[in-house]
Design a protein around this motif. Sequence first.
Motif, short mmCIF file in Angstrom:
data_model
loop_
_atom_site.label_atom_id
_atom_site.label_comp_id
_atom_site.label_asym_id
_atom_site.label_seq_id
_atom_site.Cartn_x
_atom_site.Cartn_y
_atom_site.Cartn_z
N GLU A 67 6.29 3.42 0.03
CA GLU A 67 5.92 2.01 0.02
C GLU A 67 6.98 1.29 0.84
N LYS A 113 0.85 -1.19 0.00
CA LYS A 113 0.00 0.00 0.00
C LYS A 113 0.88 1.24 0.00
N GLU A 114 0.33 2.33 -0.51
CA GLU A 114 1.01 3.61 -0.41
C GLU A 114 0.66 4.20 0.96
N LEU A 115 1.68 4.50 1.74
CA LEU A 115 1.50 5.04 3.09
C LEU A 115 2.01 6.46 3.15
N GLU A 116 1.46 7.24 4.04
CA GLU A 116 2.00 8.57 4.31
C GLU A 116 2.58 8.53 5.72
N GLU A 151 7.00 10.40 -2.98
CA GLU A 151 7.05 11.85 -3.07
C GLU A 151 7.01 12.46 -1.67
N ARG A 152 7.56 13.63 -1.58
CA ARG A 152 7.54 14.38 -0.33
C ARG A 152 6.20 15.10 -0.21
N VAL A 153 5.67 15.17 1.00
CA VAL A 153 4.38 15.82 1.24
C VAL A 153 4.62 17.09 2.04
N ARG A 178 7.74 14.51 5.84
CA ARG A 178 6.52 13.75 5.62
C ARG A 178 6.57 13.28 4.18
N ALA A 179 6.27 12.00 3.93
CA ALA A 179 6.40 11.48 2.57
C ALA A 179 5.41 10.36 2.32
N LYS A 180 5.06 10.21 1.05
CA LYS A 180 4.31 9.04 0.61
C LYS A 180 5.34 7.97 0.27
#
Length: 85
Positions: free
Chosen positions: A43, A19-22, A75-77, A39-41
């Motif tokens: 796997e 899953k893609e996690l943040e 990616e960075r959030v 903070r990043a998205k």
Amino acid sequence: MTNKWEVFVMDLGELAEGKELELTIRTLNDGLHKYTYQRAKVEVSSKLDQFPDSLQVRLGRGQLSDRKFSIRVIERVERMPARYL
């Protein structure tokens, strides 16, 4: 170059594979930016060779988990609105 990351979680169940996690992760790479958070998205995988970077896990009170993971930062959030950056 592979990166080393660390994450703090209350339970290993928070690191769902496939899953893609943040997550809030911090770098463990040597140098000026060691221990900086972002903070990043991502796997994660329990297969250490699935993704190029490694992830070290710490539990609620900072205990180092013996389980290791591989991680891919998607990616960075940014949490702050762009006008404040």
